[in-house]
Enzyme design. Sequence first.
Site, PDB file in Angstrom:
ATOM      1  N   ARG A  82       0.832  -1.193   0.000  1.00  0.00           N
ATOM      2  CA  ARG A  82       0.000   0.000   0.000  1.00  0.00           C
ATOM      3  C   ARG A  82       0.877   1.257   0.000  1.00  0.00           C
ATOM      4  NH1 ARG A  82      -3.610  -1.568   5.156  1.00  0.00           N
ATOM      5  NH2 ARG A  82      -1.595  -2.513   5.701  1.00  0.00           N
ATOM      6  N   LYS A 121       1.410   2.156   7.381  1.00  0.00           N
ATOM      7  CA  LYS A 121       1.766   1.384   8.576  1.00  0.00           C
ATOM      8  C   LYS A 121       2.643   2.192   9.515  1.00  0.00           C
ATOM      9  CE  LYS A 121       0.695  -2.083   9.533  1.00  0.00           C
ATOM     10  NZ  LYS A 121      -0.512  -2.396  10.350  1.00  0.00           N
ATOM     11  N   TYR A 170      -1.396   4.587  10.618  1.00  0.00           N
ATOM     12  CA  TYR A 170      -1.775   3.629  11.653  1.00  0.00           C
ATOM     13  C   TYR A 170      -0.591   3.464  12.603  1.00  0.00           C
ATOM     14  CZ  TYR A 170      -5.822   2.129   8.874  1.00  0.00           C
ATOM     15  OH  TYR A 170      -7.013   2.097   8.186  1.00  0.00           O
ATOM     16  N   HIS A 176      -1.186   1.782  16.213  1.00  0.00           N
ATOM     17  CA  HIS A 176      -1.451   0.618  17.075  1.00  0.00           C
ATOM     18  C   HIS A 176      -0.462   0.581  18.245  1.00  0.00           C
ATOM     19  CE1 HIS A 176      -4.361  -0.908  14.183  1.00  0.00           C
ATOM     20  NE2 HIS A 176      -3.468  -0.765  13.231  1.00  0.00           N
ATOM     21  N   GLU A 221      -6.339   4.765  13.575  1.00  0.00           N
ATOM     22  CA  GLU A 221      -7.241   3.801  14.227  1.00  0.00           C
ATOM     23  C   GLU A 221      -7.968   4.349  15.439  1.00  0.00           C
ATOM     24  OE1 GLU A 221      -3.250   3.190  16.276  1.00  0.00           O
ATOM     25  OE2 GLU A 221      -3.939   3.553  14.217  1.00  0.00           O
ATOM     26  N   ASP A 224      -3.078  -6.715  15.063  1.00  0.00           N
ATOM     27  CA  ASP A 224      -2.501  -5.370  15.119  1.00  0.00           C
ATOM     28  C   ASP A 224      -2.575  -4.779  16.520  1.00  0.00           C
ATOM     29  OD1 ASP A 224      -1.467  -4.830  12.644  1.00  0.00           O
ATOM     30  OD2 ASP A 224      -3.293  -3.965  11.833  1.00  0.00           O
TER      31      ASP A 224
END
Length: 372
Positions: free
Chosen positions: A15, A75, A94, A96, A118, A270
Amino acid sequence: MKIGCPSEIKNNEFRVGLTPAAARAYIENGHQVVVQKGAGLGSGIADEEYQNVGAKLEESAQTIWDQAEMIVKVKEPLPDEYDLMRPEQIIYTYFHLAAEEKLTKACLDKKIIAVAYETVQEDSGALPLLKPMSEVAGRMAPLMAAFYMGKPFGGRGLLPTGVPGVLPANVVILGGGVVGSNAAKTASGFGCNVTILDINVNTLEHLENILPVNVFTQYSNSQNLEDALARADIVVGAVLVPGAKAPKLITRDHLKIMKTGSVLVDVAIDQGGCTEMSKPTTHDQPTYVVDGVLHYCVANMPGAYARTSTFALNNMTIPYGLQLANKGVEQACKDNHVLCRGLNAYKGTLTCAPVGEAFGMQDVCRLPEDVL
């Protein structure tokens, strides 16, 4: 503002943080956009497509990180990127963090401004920037499970769709949110017998009203969970507590009651995973076996379907990204409390309560006055 989009470096992550349309939107709002050469190739986006909308290309990630006031990624930064982060740099991706203590400390040490997709959360509880990837991962989960159910790949050798005269697979889904409902759509389309467990009766009622007749709902308690695991051929872990570590619903002892060769897809990996045995895997080595149960715990599942995922993600991230770029993070957070909930770290201060709870840092977790 100068917006930077480096290539993703996570294992088999195809991505990219910006589509050409998203880059164009930033540029039309008066910002500069610089993209690393080749960053979009994994999503089927050529460098020329970025140039055609006015974005500049750079060879090295170092140059982009050095120049950009805001980094847009997919990511979380990996250890090789920690030293690239700069104080007061906005990183929009993201994170996490509740599952990554080293990354959390790096964000605080580097004094970056971490805006996590998120945890951007609407008053209804909806997570608009997590939703598109939850949809992809949810729909993927039965596909991956069906593949690894094949005997050569460690599964039982059961075709989940069944054939005339042979029953289809029993699929158990833990959690009836976005991941769970999308997993149920795919699995029910295969013709599987699907059971969704959740502790929210209203959610179960809603799912029963909208999903096909081969999808059944059941209240989640210890007895029902054990009964479901005993009959399951495929289990999809789809539980989520926004921003926090996932609860460990499946223990090592539970594996003893599961069928040998059954497949467990932990989409919650995740956020640390929803089983005691879960550990992150990659698309290179996606599975491992514990007590006869095959575990699929790939931490970037949607990266396998990169083009769909990239465009779906950008459709949702660009409106909030423009607010950050146009107003600056402080004013954007003041004006939009939904976006403010995405602020996880700010110039050395931890700002996300669930992350603070995960690492015993509740006493130092707070929103600074700059964004209140």
